[in-house]
Design a protein around this motif. Structure first.
Motif, PDB file in Angstrom:
ATOM      1  N   ARG A   7       0.839  -1.202   0.000  1.00 14.12           N
ATOM      2  CA  ARG A   7       0.000   0.000   0.000  1.00 14.12           C
ATOM      3  C   ARG A   7       0.873   1.251   0.000  1.00 14.12           C
ATOM      4  NH1 ARG A   7      -2.892   0.212   4.994  1.00 14.12           N
ATOM      5  NH2 ARG A   7      -3.825  -1.685   4.282  1.00 14.12           N
ATOM      6  N   TYR A  98     -20.249   4.538  -4.576  1.00 13.90           N
ATOM      7  CA  TYR A  98     -18.826   4.597  -4.287  1.00 13.90           C
ATOM      8  C   TYR A  98     -18.636   4.552  -2.782  1.00 13.90           C
ATOM      9  CZ  TYR A  98     -19.081   9.267  -2.384  1.00 13.90           C
ATOM     10  OH  TYR A  98     -19.369  10.334  -1.569  1.00 13.90           O
ATOM     11  N   GLU A  99     -17.447   4.155  -2.397  1.00 13.79           N
ATOM     12  CA  GLU A  99     -17.078   4.170  -0.981  1.00 13.79           C
ATOM     13  C   GLU A  99     -15.607   4.547  -0.902  1.00 13.79           C
ATOM     14  OE1 GLU A  99     -16.451   0.936   2.567  1.00 13.79           O
ATOM     15  OE2 GLU A  99     -18.041   0.564   1.104  1.00 13.79           O
ATOM     16  N   ILE A 100     -15.314   5.657  -0.249  1.00 13.57           N
ATOM     17  CA  ILE A 100     -13.930   6.055  -0.068  1.00 13.57           C
ATOM     18  C   ILE A 100     -13.380   5.270   1.114  1.00 13.57           C
ATOM     19  CG2 ILE A 100     -12.372   7.943   0.559  1.00 13.57           C
ATOM     20  CD1 ILE A 100     -14.213   9.802  -1.008  1.00 13.57           C
ATOM     21  N   ARG A 101     -12.341   4.489   0.849  1.00 11.86           N
ATOM     22  CA  ARG A 101     -11.743   3.660   1.888  1.00 11.86           C
ATOM     23  C   ARG A 101     -10.610   4.382   2.613  1.00 11.86           C
ATOM     24  NH1 ARG A 101     -13.059  -1.761   2.312  1.00 11.86           N
ATOM     25  NH2 ARG A 101     -15.117  -1.994   1.431  1.00 11.86           N
ATOM     26  N   ARG A 102      -9.871   5.204   1.883  1.00 13.38           N
ATOM     27  CA  ARG A 102      -8.755   5.945   2.468  1.00 13.38           C
ATOM     28  C   ARG A 102      -8.613   7.275   1.751  1.00 13.38           C
ATOM     29  NH1 ARG A 102      -7.951   0.827   1.859  1.00 13.38           N
ATOM     30  NH2 ARG A 102      -7.223  -0.438   3.589  1.00 13.38           N
ATOM     31  N   HIS A 113      -8.630   6.427  -2.140  1.00 10.71           N
ATOM     32  CA  HIS A 113      -8.720   5.015  -2.501  1.00 10.71           C
ATOM     33  C   HIS A 113     -10.208   4.694  -2.485  1.00 10.71           C
ATOM     34  CE1 HIS A 113      -7.646   0.638  -1.147  1.00 10.71           C
ATOM     35  NE2 HIS A 113      -7.871   0.699  -2.439  1.00 10.71           N
ATOM     36  N   VAL A 114     -10.773   4.400  -3.648  1.00  8.15           N
ATOM     37  CA  VAL A 114     -12.231   4.324  -3.812  1.00  8.15           C
ATOM     38  C   VAL A 114     -12.653   2.964  -4.332  1.00  8.15           C
ATOM     39  CG1 VAL A 114     -14.215   5.372  -4.990  1.00  8.15           C
ATOM     40  CG2 VAL A 114     -12.268   6.797  -4.366  1.00  8.15           C
ATOM     41  N   LEU A 115     -13.696   2.423  -3.719  1.00 10.06           N
ATOM     42  CA  LEU A 115     -14.400   1.257  -4.257  1.00 10.06           C
ATOM     43  C   LEU A 115     -15.625   1.807  -4.970  1.00 10.06           C
ATOM     44  CD1 LEU A 115     -15.223  -1.726  -4.567  1.00 10.06           C
ATOM     45  CD2 LEU A 115     -16.264  -1.549  -2.282  1.00 10.06           C
ATOM     46  N   VAL A 126     -11.630  -0.953  -7.932  1.00 12.30           N
ATOM     47  CA  VAL A 126     -10.918  -0.186  -6.923  1.00 12.30           C
ATOM     48  C   VAL A 126     -10.063   0.810  -7.684  1.00 12.30           C
ATOM     49  CG1 VAL A 126      -9.224  -0.272  -5.079  1.00 12.30           C
ATOM     50  CG2 VAL A 126     -10.951  -2.048  -5.262  1.00 12.30           C
ATOM     51  N   ILE A 159      -9.122  -3.806  -1.541  1.00 11.44           N
ATOM     52  CA  ILE A 159      -9.677  -2.738  -0.727  1.00 11.44           C
ATOM     53  C   ILE A 159      -9.261  -2.910   0.715  1.00 11.44           C
ATOM     54  CG2 ILE A 159     -11.576  -2.164  -2.219  1.00 11.44           C
ATOM     55  CD1 ILE A 159     -13.348  -3.983  -0.552  1.00 11.44           C
TER      56      ILE A 159
END
Length: 159
Positions: A7, A98-102, A113-115, A126, A159
């Motif tokens: 990462r 969408y989901e922002i992971r970081r 960092h998006v799913l 991703v 993710i």
């Protein structure tokens, strides 16, 4: 548990590429304060919520610089180019999510960092999006991504 070295390497590489892409621009040798990094990150997160969470194109436009530079080959430069992309996405994939992971910020660059899923049954992609933020507006955008595969040779995931 995701490998932190992989990462870190990916993020460091993206930031290095962004630095090379903007090498002709002066870079401050003074470290940005936490407040400015947090403000840049807040602008990007607010843009995502407006553009993709609420699908409010008018509000999303407020976060874009008039000369918005786009490095995503599927999107034209400028605010109007983003608007055309947004209209295509929302009409073609009305159940997009969408989901922002970081999210990280450093020196006027914000990386998320998006799913993303085009519909609920989609395995998803991703993506890493990087934005150059200038005076509280998104001035430039880069993106790289991978579809989430059905199988993996490791248990780390994307993710």
């Amino acid at each position: 548990m995701p490998n932190p070295f992989v990462r870190f390497g990916l993020i460091a590489g993206l930031l290095t590429l962004a630095g090379a892409a903007t090498a002709s621009q002066p870079v401050s040798t003074v470290a940005a304060t936490t407040v400015s990094r947090d403000a840049d990150k807040a602008v990007v997160l607010a843009f995502y919520e407006a553009a993709f969470g609420r699908l409010d194109l008018n509000k999303a436009r407020r976060y874009l610089d008039d000369g918005f530079i786009q490095h995503d080959p599927a999107v034209e430069d400028g605010v109007d180019g983003f608007a055309r992309y947004h209209q295509r996405l929302s009409s073609t994939h009305p159940r997009y999510s969408y989901e922002i992971r970081r999210a990280i910020s450093s020196g006027g660059l914000v990386t998320v960092h998006v799913l993303q899923r085009l519909n609920p049954w989609d395995r998803g992609d991703v993506q890493i999006h990087m934005y150059r933020v200038v005076d509280g507006a998104l001035a430039e955008h880069w993106v790289v991504g991978n579809p989430i595969p059905a199988t993996s040779l490791n248990a780390n995931g994307l993710i």
